[in-house]
Design a protein around this motif. Structure first.
Motif, PDB file in Angstrom:
ATOM      1  N   LEU A   1      21.473  52.087  39.911  1.00  0.00           N
ATOM      2  CA  LEU A   1      22.483  53.045  39.410  1.00  0.00           C
ATOM      3  C   LEU A   1      22.495  53.114  37.786  1.00  0.00           C
ATOM      4  O   LEU A   1      23.570  53.563  37.297  1.00  0.00           O
ATOM      5  N   SER A   2      21.671  52.625  37.292  1.00  0.00           N
ATOM      6  CA  SER A   2      21.475  52.618  35.777  1.00  0.00           C
ATOM      7  C   SER A   2      22.641  52.032  35.254  1.00  0.00           C
ATOM      8  O   SER A   2      23.498  52.707  34.241  1.00  0.00           O
ATOM      9  N   GLU A   3      23.206  50.905  35.859  1.00  0.00           N
ATOM     10  CA  GLU A   3      24.437  50.296  35.358  1.00  0.00           C
ATOM     11  C   GLU A   3      24.139  49.451  34.108  1.00  0.00           C
ATOM     12  O   GLU A   3      23.016  48.985  33.559  1.00  0.00           O
ATOM     13  N   ASN A   4      25.250  49.061  33.560  1.00  0.00           N
ATOM     14  CA  ASN A   4      25.137  48.418  32.138  1.00  0.00           C
ATOM     15  C   ASN A   4      25.327  46.709  32.426  1.00  0.00           C
ATOM     16  O   ASN A   4      26.450  46.243  32.696  1.00  0.00           O
ATOM     17  N   PRO A   5      24.152  46.023  32.328  1.00  0.00           N
ATOM     18  CA  PRO A   5      24.345  44.502  32.703  1.00  0.00           C
ATOM     19  C   PRO A   5      24.851  43.661  31.649  1.00  0.00           C
ATOM     20  O   PRO A   5      25.322  42.817  31.944  1.00  0.00           O
ATOM     21  N   TYR A   6      25.594  44.308  30.386  1.00  0.00           N
ATOM     22  CA  TYR A   6      26.060  43.660  29.532  1.00  0.00           C
ATOM     23  C   TYR A   6      27.461  43.631  29.602  1.00  0.00           C
ATOM     24  O   TYR A   6      28.316  42.999  28.951  1.00  0.00           O
ATOM     25  N   GLY A   7      28.102  44.574  30.571  1.00  0.00           N
ATOM     26  CA  GLY A   7      29.409  44.882  30.626  1.00  0.00           C
ATOM     27  C   GLY A   7      30.069  45.592  29.544  1.00  0.00           C
ATOM     28  O   GLY A   7      29.560  45.984  28.630  1.00  0.00           O
ATOM     29  N   SER A   8      31.217  45.658  29.741  1.00  0.00           N
ATOM     30  CA  SER A   8      32.157  46.363  28.581  1.00  0.00           C
ATOM     31  C   SER A   8      32.794  45.588  27.536  1.00  0.00           C
ATOM     32  O   SER A   8      32.583  44.346  27.602  1.00  0.00           O
ATOM     33  N   SER A   9      33.222  46.356  26.464  1.00  0.00           N
ATOM     34  CA  SER A   9      33.897  45.504  25.348  1.00  0.00           C
ATOM     35  C   SER A   9      34.979  44.833  25.843  1.00  0.00           C
ATOM     36  O   SER A   9      35.759  45.078  26.811  1.00  0.00           O
ATOM     37  N   PRO A  10      35.108  43.423  25.601  1.00  0.00           N
ATOM     38  CA  PRO A  10      36.210  42.731  25.963  1.00  0.00           C
ATOM     39  C   PRO A  10      37.737  43.415  25.714  1.00  0.00           C
ATOM     40  O   PRO A  10      38.568  43.167  26.180  1.00  0.00           O
ATOM     41  N   TRP A  11      37.664  44.130  24.584  1.00  0.00           N
ATOM     42  CA  TRP A  11      38.995  44.889  24.329  1.00  0.00           C
ATOM     43  C   TRP A  11      39.305  45.963  25.090  1.00  0.00           C
ATOM     44  O   TRP A  11      40.373  46.036  25.376  1.00  0.00           O
ATOM     45  N   ALA A  12      38.150  46.548  25.508  1.00  0.00           N
ATOM     46  CA  ALA A  12      38.292  47.518  26.628  1.00  0.00           C
ATOM     47  C   ALA A  12      38.999  46.799  28.042  1.00  0.00           C
ATOM     48  O   ALA A  12      39.959  47.294  28.408  1.00  0.00           O
ATOM     49  N   LEU A  13      38.499  45.486  28.304  1.00  0.00           N
ATOM     50  CA  LEU A  13      38.885  44.977  29.376  1.00  0.00           C
ATOM     51  C   LEU A  13      40.453  44.500  29.191  1.00  0.00           C
ATOM     52  O   LEU A  13      41.240  44.722  30.074  1.00  0.00           O
ATOM     53  N   LYS A  14      40.624  44.179  28.294  1.00  0.00           N
ATOM     54  CA  LYS A  14      41.950  43.555  27.746  1.00  0.00           C
ATOM     55  C   LYS A  14      43.005  44.879  27.770  1.00  0.00           C
ATOM     56  O   LYS A  14      44.204  44.731  28.489  1.00  0.00           O
ATOM     57  N   ALA A  15      42.585  45.947  27.376  1.00  0.00           N
ATOM     58  CA  ALA A  15      43.580  47.421  27.394  1.00  0.00           C
ATOM     59  C   ALA A  15      43.496  47.549  28.723  1.00  0.00           C
ATOM     60  O   ALA A  15      44.595  48.026  29.232  1.00  0.00           O
ATOM     61  N   ALA A  16      42.554  47.518  29.618  1.00  0.00           N
ATOM     62  CA  ALA A  16      42.673  47.907  31.030  1.00  0.00           C
ATOM     63  C   ALA A  16      43.816  46.922  31.657  1.00  0.00           C
ATOM     64  O   ALA A  16      44.336  47.584  32.306  1.00  0.00           O
ATOM     65  N   ARG A  17      43.734  45.702  31.551  1.00  0.00           N
ATOM     66  CA  ARG A  17      44.506  44.836  32.310  1.00  0.00           C
ATOM     67  C   ARG A  17      46.184  45.097  31.768  1.00  0.00           C
ATOM     68  O   ARG A  17      46.857  45.109  32.560  1.00  0.00           O
ATOM     69  N   GLU A  18      46.339  45.294  30.492  1.00  0.00           N
ATOM     70  CA  GLU A  18      47.611  45.698  29.902  1.00  0.00           C
ATOM     71  C   GLU A  18      48.103  47.041  30.609  1.00  0.00           C
ATOM     72  O   GLU A  18      49.149  47.280  30.942  1.00  0.00           O
TER      73      GLU A  18
END
Ligand code: PMP
Length: 362
Positions: free
Chosen positions: A15-32
């Motif tokens: 599925l042409s996914e990204n094995p490196y994952g997202s920015s940690p800042w994006a994850l933090k923003a998502a959690r908040e």
């Protein structure tokens, strides 16, 4: 049990996914953003829209934010151009254009590829009779990009015919700097729309957010249809996208690591006597003797998921995502077992030295 052993879970190379994952800042923003779940998300998608407009250096009226570029394909098929004329796309490409054009009752004409390449002159000639045109650039599943002259030609013809030209740029972030893109042509007056996504290079596929940048009048038409689904982009995705855009270092890192892995993988293929198509993306098209059988055997016997590009009318190739090095080695070993026929004879293979510039680990 085959010698290419199955690891902990299936190798997701389909599925042409990204094995490196997202920015940690994006994850933090998502959690908040997850905290106030009783509230609806902003239907105007204001923060995301403003961040994208600022980053892309375009007017806000030239941006629409949606639930992934999948949704943008549907919205554009519903909204753009002369609905009494069929949409046009190429054969052998991402099937979403045909599926959406057919679902909304417009019909879809597919222009045959010229070998493995988009036949730009044939697409340009079809614009006269088309209601809307979709092109995938960089191309899924070949991984190819158009050169500047061919891109110019398409834009020029869109301007002459007035037919909206939608360029799906889902993989553009992986392409070399200077690859032609819709944003370069927004001043041309041609009716252009680019479809972009946070699913690939930004590593946010699970959250479902993408955006369109293009001519303001086309964007206005898209947005009018979006009003039917004002809350289609959830609050978590909106917040994550803003933070992801702000972390361009992460994006550059993903671009660099993907380019290195692509070079390594294509080098490994060569060393094992296998060809692959040149790619500007995070996947590589690998010729095999029977792509449908290879896809099935890899999944069932090796736990390796890849995409038979023949499903898209791009016969004889597997589309392989540039996933982790371990998963790609598993795939290479499995291919040696199930598809030896497609490999070159030993004496026609390059010497077993690393390709120029390829790191041993990336
Ligand atoms: N366009 C292309 C060419 C794709 O390959 C994909 C997904 N693989 C999409 C659009 C849809 O992406 P998303 O909806 O995740 O943004």
């Amino acid at each position: 049990m085959t010698t290419a052993a199955i690891g902990a879970g299936p190798a997701r190379l389909h599925l042409s996914e990204n094995p490196y994952g997202s920015s940690p800042w994006a994850l933090k923003a998502a959690r908040e953003a997850l905290a106030p779940t009783a509230q609806y998300p902003d239907p105007a998608r204001k923060d995301a829209l403003e961040a994208i407009a600022e980053w892309a250096r375009v007017d806000r009226a030239q941006v629409a934010v949606a639930n992934g570029s999948d949704e943008l394909v549907l919205l554009s098929a519903l909204a753009l151009g002369d609905r009494d004329r069929p949409g046009v796309t190429t054969a052998g490409t991402f099937p979403g254009y045909r599926i959406c054009l057919t679902a909304v009752g417009r019909g879809c004409e597919e222009i045959p590829l010229d070998g493995i390449h988009t036949d730009v002159e044939a697409v340009a000639a079809a614009m006269d009779r088309a209601g809307v045109v979709y092109l995938c650039h960089p191309h899924n599943p070949s991984g190819a990009v158009l050169d500047r002259g061919r891109f110019d030609r398409l834009v020029e013809q869109a301007a002459v015919t007035g037919t909206p030209l939608v360029i799906d740029e889902a993989y553009l972030e992986f392409a070399p700097a200077g690859t032609p893109q819709v944003r370069d042509y927004l001043g041309s007056g041609a009716p252009l729309l680019s479809l972009r996504t946070f699913s690939k290079a930004y590593g946010l596929a699970a959250l479902r957010i993408g955006y369109a940048v293009g001519s303001a009048d086309l964007v206005a038409e898209l947005r009018a249809v979006q009003d039917t689904m004002p809350f289609s982009v959830n609050a978590v995705a909106q917040a994550a996208a803003v933070a992801a855009l702000a972390d361009q270092d992460h994006l550059e890192d993903v671009h660099r690591r993907n380019a290195l892995r692509r070079e390594w993988f294509q080098g490994e293929l060569l060393l094992r006597g296998r060809q692959s198509l040149p790619s500007a993306t995070n996947f590589v098209a690998v010729p095999v003797a029977d792509s449908a059988t290879a896809e099935r055997l890899l999944a069932e016997e090796y736990g390796i998921l890849v995409r038979d590009a023949g499903r898209f009318g791009f016969a004889g190739h597997l589309r392989v995502s540039l996933g982790s090095e371990d998963d790609l080695v598993r795939l290479l070993d499995a291919l040696d077992e199930i598809d030896p026929a497609a490999a070159l004879p030993e004496d026609a293979r390059p010497l077993r030295t690393a390709p120029a510039g390829a790191p041993s680990v990336c």
